[in-house]
Design a protein around this motif. Structure first.
Motif, PDB file in Angstrom:
ATOM      1  N   LYS A 152     -12.200  20.637  33.129  1.00  0.00           N
ATOM      2  CA  LYS A 152     -12.516  19.209  33.214  1.00  0.00           C
ATOM      3  C   LYS A 152     -12.367  18.653  34.627  1.00  0.00           C
ATOM      4  O   LYS A 152     -12.407  17.445  34.833  1.00  0.00           O
ATOM      5  N   GLY A 153     -12.159  19.554  35.584  1.00  0.00           N
ATOM      6  CA  GLY A 153     -12.144  19.104  36.977  1.00  0.00           C
ATOM      7  C   GLY A 153     -10.789  18.908  37.615  1.00  0.00           C
ATOM      8  O   GLY A 153     -10.706  18.361  38.720  1.00  0.00           O
ATOM      9  N   ILE A 180      -4.920  15.471  24.987  1.00  0.00           N
ATOM     10  CA  ILE A 180      -5.529  15.652  26.305  1.00  0.00           C
ATOM     11  C   ILE A 180      -7.035  15.406  26.232  1.00  0.00           C
ATOM     12  O   ILE A 180      -7.614  14.749  27.095  1.00  0.00           O
ATOM     13  N   GLU A 181      -7.650  15.932  25.191  1.00  0.00           N
ATOM     14  CA  GLU A 181      -9.091  15.729  25.012  1.00  0.00           C
ATOM     15  C   GLU A 181      -9.438  14.253  24.876  1.00  0.00           C
ATOM     16  O   GLU A 181     -10.426  13.775  25.450  1.00  0.00           O
ATOM     17  N   GLY A 206     -12.410   8.826  29.830  1.00  0.00           N
ATOM     18  CA  GLY A 206     -12.579   8.619  31.268  1.00  0.00           C
ATOM     19  C   GLY A 206     -11.313   8.755  32.075  1.00  0.00           C
ATOM     20  O   GLY A 206     -11.271   8.332  33.236  1.00  0.00           O
ATOM     21  N   GLY A 207     -10.265   9.327  31.484  1.00  0.00           N
ATOM     22  CA  GLY A 207      -9.018   9.501  32.213  1.00  0.00           C
ATOM     23  C   GLY A 207      -9.144  10.499  33.350  1.00  0.00           C
ATOM     24  O   GLY A 207      -9.939  11.446  33.293  1.00  0.00           O
ATOM     25  N   ASP A 208      -8.383  10.281  34.404  1.00  0.00           N
ATOM     26  CA  ASP A 208      -8.390  11.153  35.582  1.00  0.00           C
ATOM     27  C   ASP A 208      -7.521  12.376  35.308  1.00  0.00           C
ATOM     28  O   ASP A 208      -6.314  12.239  35.069  1.00  0.00           O
ATOM     29  N   PRO A 222      -4.908   5.653  36.019  1.00  0.00           N
ATOM     30  CA  PRO A 222      -6.301   5.535  35.611  1.00  0.00           C
ATOM     31  C   PRO A 222      -6.568   4.228  34.879  1.00  0.00           C
ATOM     32  O   PRO A 222      -5.639   3.555  34.419  1.00  0.00           O
ATOM     33  N   ALA A 223      -7.827   3.899  34.736  1.00  0.00           N
ATOM     34  CA  ALA A 223      -8.206   2.618  34.143  1.00  0.00           C
ATOM     35  C   ALA A 223      -7.786   2.492  32.687  1.00  0.00           C
ATOM     36  O   ALA A 223      -7.656   1.398  32.169  1.00  0.00           O
ATOM     37  N   VAL A 224      -7.570   3.623  32.018  1.00  0.00           N
ATOM     38  CA  VAL A 224      -7.230   3.556  30.602  1.00  0.00           C
ATOM     39  C   VAL A 224      -5.848   2.974  30.361  1.00  0.00           C
ATOM     40  O   VAL A 224      -5.512   2.616  29.239  1.00  0.00           O
TER      41      VAL A 224
END
Length: 268
Positions: free
Chosen positions: A121-122, A82-83, A89-91, A60-62
């Motif tokens: 969260k998906g 995790i939160e 914006g983490g995947d 991810p971008a982070v």
């Protein structure tokens, strides 16, 4: 199967009741306590996986540091970490080199609250790791009933298969998680599914001397006449292995008797 390494279903020191016949009962009772010996005679092909050094892993971008922290947090049940990752914006479906996601890791370790959070969260409940295992396979390896229930409530397929065609019931049977087997059966999991070797959960339960699970499977309708790809039913494979063990013990006994004794006059 080694729960944490993601290897194939070969047992390690790292894994399915209509009326039971008297012969079948004797087979099981004779095997009681011989799990380690029986394991030596199960021939299972393993899938050899090679990871190319050029294989790309989604990051991810982070950044990779945050990704590693996120994955470790899932294994440890650290909800705050995790939160933070997800809030930045983490995947939720970022994965390691074996394609194991945070959901896989949390499911294995039995962190029900983390599993619920990730799904909320998906996180993809059907994400497959390198051997095709879903989160439910990992939950059955870990033995957490809470996680299994959480995954089912979010729509997990109880009969989903990995690359070895193993279902969650196969996995729970091999790892000896009786409570998980009972729950899966109560929810309607298919009892007679066969893996890549043609084995049902009953084949695995008998082979590994999972006596309580054998009874559960037969009560749930396990077909004792199903043959695996070697042409053996669950009962027949046990009889064959018992013969093999007996022959081995007899050869060892004869070898011992043929060896000269250095001091025959001394007491044993």
């Amino acid at each position: 199967m080694d729960c944490k390494s993601g290897t194939s279903k070969k047992p390690q020191a790292q894994e399915t009741v209509r009326v039971i016949s008297s012969d079948f009962g004797c087979d099981i009772l004779d095997l009681k306590g011989e799990e380690d010996i029986m394991g030596m005679y199960k021939r299972k092909k393993s899938i050899q996986t090679t990871i190319s050094p050029r294989m790309s892993v989604e990051i991810p971008a982070v950044g990779s540091g945050d990704t590693a922290e996120f994955m470790n947090a899932a294994s440890q049940g650290n909800r705050s970490a995790i939160e933070r990752f997800l809030a930045d914006g983490g995947d939720p479906d970022v994965h390691d080199e074996l394609k194991r996601t945070a959901l896989h890791r949390a499911s294995l370790q039995g962190h029900t609250a983390v599993v619920e959070m990730l799904l909320g969260k998906g996180a993809d409940i059907n994400f497959k790791d390198q051997l095709g295992s879903r989160a439910l396979h990992w939950a059955c390896r870990g033995g957490s009933l809470g996680v299994v229930k959480a995954l089912k409530s979010h729509g997990a397929d109880l009969n989903v298969r990995d690359k070895l065609y193993s279902t969650p019931l196969h996995v729970a049977t091999r790892t000896g998680h009786t409570v998980i087997v009972e729950y899966l059966l109560s929810c309607g999991a298919k009892v007679n599914c066969r893996d890549r070797e043609g084995d049902t959960a009953l084949h695995d339960a008998v082979r590994l001397n999972r006596y309580k699970i054998v009874k559960m499977l037969i009560v749930a309708g396990a077909d004792m006449k199903i043959k695996n790809h070697e042409g053996l039913t669950a009962v027949q494979q046990v009889k064959q292995w018992q013969c093999d063990i007996m022959e081995t013990l007899q050869r060892l006994d004869k070898l011992r008797e043929s060896e000269p004794r250095e001091n025959p006059s001394r007491g044993e």
